[in-house]
Design an enzyme around this catalytic site. Structure first.
Site, PDB file in Angstrom:
ATOM      1  N   ALA A   1     -25.438  10.636-108.372  1.00 51.85           N
ATOM      2  CA  ALA A   1     -25.979  11.923-107.915  1.00 51.85           C
ATOM      3  C   ALA A   1     -27.146  11.721-106.962  1.00 51.85           C
ATOM      4  CB  ALA A   1     -26.431  12.758-109.112  1.00 51.85           C
ATOM      5  N   ASP A   2     -27.328  12.703-106.093  1.00 53.17           N
ATOM      6  CA  ASP A   2     -28.482  12.695-105.192  1.00 53.17           C
ATOM      7  C   ASP A   2     -28.907  14.141-104.945  1.00 53.17           C
ATOM      8  OD1 ASP A   2     -30.074  10.729-103.396  1.00 53.17           O
ATOM      9  OD2 ASP A   2     -29.742  12.505-102.165  1.00 53.17           O
ATOM     10  N   THR A   3     -30.209  14.391-105.000  1.00 53.21           N
ATOM     11  CA  THR A   3     -30.737  15.754-104.825  1.00 53.21           C
ATOM     12  C   THR A   3     -31.713  15.794-103.657  1.00 53.21           C
ATOM     13  OG1 THR A   3     -30.560  16.165-107.213  1.00 53.21           O
ATOM     14  CG2 THR A   3     -31.983  17.654-105.973  1.00 53.21           C
TER      15      THR A   3
ATOM     16  N   GLY B   1     -25.654  16.443-104.685  1.00 50.63           N
ATOM     17  CA  GLY B   1     -24.320  15.889-104.491  1.00 50.63           C
ATOM     18  C   GLY B   1     -23.998  15.045-105.709  1.00 50.63           C
TER      19      GLY B   1
END
Length: 198
Positions: free
Chosen positions: A71-73, A108
């Site tokens: 995940a990436d924010t 994502g």
């Protein structure tokens, strides 16, 4: 979902780990060590790309039966992607951009299942609109001088002291914390339902 022998979170984020624990998922933590490269300034594309890089990096050294969550924010304001601030001054600049306005938080997520017949990959992006109350220069300085903004995208944590300035949100609250766990669970289910039909 009973085909999963091992579940891995490709992130060292304590917030993501806590969110997964909340829905009964206790993953092994294997942070990705790749150098993050963004090749776009479109927030949705950037988080999708980075989550996929992280998940595939970690999945590359896993055995069959392993399920990896990457995940990436990022926070986006006025078309600019705001990552994690490197300094308190940078945190001050970011919060000054956000105060009194509406901005977006994008996460994502890439799910990789290492199956007997190769890998199955699914990537999605969740967006939440966050509305902030106006803040004075003193309030911004007091907040950004602290430790809380320093390891967070957009220089704030919705679940911390910054809650004092949150007017409301449209979308998934957990997404702003760092992982839209409801959608993660639903997408995992979907992956296995599709596999069962094959």
């Amino acid at each position: 979902m009973d085909k999963i022998e091992k579940l891995v979170l490709a992130s060292a984020s304590p917030r993501r780990r806590e969110l997964l624990a909340q829905i009964g998922i206790r993953p092994e933590i294997v942070p990705s060590t790749i150098e993050e490269k963004i090749t776009t300034d479109v927030p949705e594309e950037a988080v999708a790309e980075l989550s996929r890089q992280k998940a595939e990096d970690v999945a590359g050294c896993q055995q069959s039966g392993t399920f990896v969550i990457g995940a990436d924010t990022v926070v986006a304001a006025g078309g600019e992607i705001l990552g994690k601030p490197a300094t308190h001054q940078e945190a001050f600049r970011m919060i000054s951009m956000l105060e009194g306005r509406t901005h977006q938080v994008y996460t994502g997520v890439t799910l990789v299942y290492c199956g007997q017949n190769g890998k199955k990959v699914r990537t999605f992006v969740e967006k939440t609109d966050v509305h902030l109350y106006p803040m004075s220069q003193e309030e911004i300085k007091a907040y950004t001088d602290g430790i809380e903004p320093m390891d967070k995208a957009g220089a704030y944590g919705i679940q911390g002291k910054f809650a004092a300035f949150i007017k409301g949100i449209d979308g998934d609250y957990n997404n702003v914390v760092g992982l839209p766990v409801g959608r993660v669970y639903q997408e995992m289910k979907l992956m296995f339902e599709q596999e069962d039909k094959v």
